[in-house]
Design a protein around this motif. Structure first.
Motif, PDB file in Angstrom:
ATOM      1  N   GLU A  74       0.806  -1.227   0.000  1.00  0.00           N
ATOM      2  CA  GLU A  74       0.000   0.000   0.000  1.00  0.00           C
ATOM      3  C   GLU A  74       0.836   1.272   0.000  1.00  0.00           C
ATOM      4  OE1 GLU A  74      -3.865   2.050   0.449  1.00  0.00           O
ATOM      5  OE2 GLU A  74      -3.326  -0.025  -0.034  1.00  0.00           O
ATOM      6  N   VAL A 101      -8.546   1.793  -9.046  1.00  0.00           N
ATOM      7  CA  VAL A 101      -8.353   0.934  -7.868  1.00  0.00           C
ATOM      8  C   VAL A 101      -9.645   0.237  -7.433  1.00  0.00           C
ATOM      9  CG1 VAL A 101      -7.793   0.929  -5.399  1.00  0.00           C
ATOM     10  CG2 VAL A 101      -6.297   2.112  -7.015  1.00  0.00           C
ATOM     11  N   TYR A 158      -2.595  -1.078  -4.196  1.00  0.00           N
ATOM     12  CA  TYR A 158      -3.624  -0.356  -3.458  1.00  0.00           C
ATOM     13  C   TYR A 158      -4.850  -1.230  -3.220  1.00  0.00           C
ATOM     14  CZ  TYR A 158      -1.412   4.276  -3.799  1.00  0.00           C
ATOM     15  OH  TYR A 158      -0.589   5.355  -3.666  1.00  0.00           O
ATOM     16  N   ALA A 289      -6.944   4.415  -1.268  1.00  0.00           N
ATOM     17  CA  ALA A 289      -5.535   4.418  -1.118  1.00  0.00           C
ATOM     18  C   ALA A 289      -4.964   5.786  -1.115  1.00  0.00           C
ATOM     19  CB  ALA A 289      -4.935   3.599  -2.238  1.00  0.00           C
TER      20      ALA A 289
END
Length: 291
Positions: A74, A101, A158, A289
């Motif tokens: 991440e 994402v 992410y 994210a």
């Protein structure tokens, strides 16, 4: 939603929409690993005292293996790779590609059997990835495939990080997880940063790194947790659909980046696809994210 909730909501839309422009400015003079280290170090410096005061750090450290894995997918990987990508691609393009994402997240959770892929989600995925295809096909030069691959890995990271938060770290104090992950990331970046330290520190890239660390990382986490407390985790994540618009607006107006045909076609398709694809998703898999 309360007035305070709206203010926090709009603040998050801006705070996590501006990092791409700051990264673009910073990597013109600094190596991407220096930018990533500066961001994580400054963020950790601010969040560590808060995590200690609220007693959130120790619980996170007790589960350090999962926190470390979360950090790698991440923070450590994406923040470095996005920096490298922005040496080739505009901040607007990167911001719009990262908007995919939620689409990748829902693909993973349905593949794992945690959620069902119904008709609405299928349509959303097709529309969203059609938007990504428009961005890539119309805007990305063949010489930039390495940068595109870096963004692809970042998007995947992410998405996996969001799932880890929901499945393995969701019961921990969020501020503790955030502080611990930034500390881990800074430690990982540190030895590589020593070899890449710049000889000079021009004002624009230096202030961009400071802004990334203090505003887009430390302040962002504090505001995000306040937003969750105010409106709940499900409604709090809706601001992720605003971030690409902010990234596009800043890139075009302040950095004088071109508004291309790929952006004009791809942007609405990616956002529409993300909304359709995630509208019924469980709150924990829609965790946004940081840029």
């Amino acid at each position: 939603m309360s007035k305070r909730g709206w203010l926090l909501f709009l603040a998050m839309g801006v705070i996590w929409g501006i990092p791409y422009a700051m990264i673009r400015v910073a990597v013109r003079d600094f190596d991407p690993v220096v930018v990533a280290f500066g961001r994580t170090f400054l963020g950790a410096l601010v969040l560590l005292p808060i995590a200690l005061y609220t007693k959130g750090l120790l619980p996170a450290l007790r589960r350090w293996r999962w926190v470390l894995l979360y950090t790698l997918v991440e923070v450590t990987g994406p923040w470095l790779l996005i920096g490298h990508a922005e040496t080739k691609l505009t901040s607007s393009t990167v911001g719009l590609l990262i908007a995919a994402v939620p689409l990748v997240t829902i693909l993973i959770v349905t593949r794992l059997g945690h959620e069902r892929l119904d008709r609405r989600r299928v349509i959303g995925l097709l529309v969203g990835f059609g938007g990504v295809a428009a961005l890539v096909g119309l805007d990305i030069d063949m010489s930039d495939l390495g940068a595109l691959a870096a963004i692809g890995v970042s998007v995947l990271g992410y998405a996996v990080g969001a799932i880890l938060i929901g499945r393995k770290l969701g019961d921990l104090p969020p501020i503790g997880v955030a502080a611990a992950s930034l500390i881990f990331a800074a430690v990982i970046y540190a030895p590589f940063t020593l070899w890449r330290m710049p000889a000079h520190y021009p004002a624009a890239p230096t202030w961009s790194v400071v802004g990334l660390g203090l505003v887009c990382t430390a302040l962002a986490f504090v505001v995000f947790f306040a937003l969750i407390a105010e409106v709940g985790p499900s409604r709090a994540t809706v601001f992720t659909y605003i971030n690409p618009a902010v990234a596009l607006l800043i890139g075009v107006t302040l950095l004088r980046e071109p508004l291309s045909a790929g952006m004009a076609i791809g942007f609405p398709l990616v956002i529409l696809g993300s909304i359709l694809g995630t509208v019924r998703a469980k709150p924990e898999v829609k965790e946004p994210a940081p840029a």
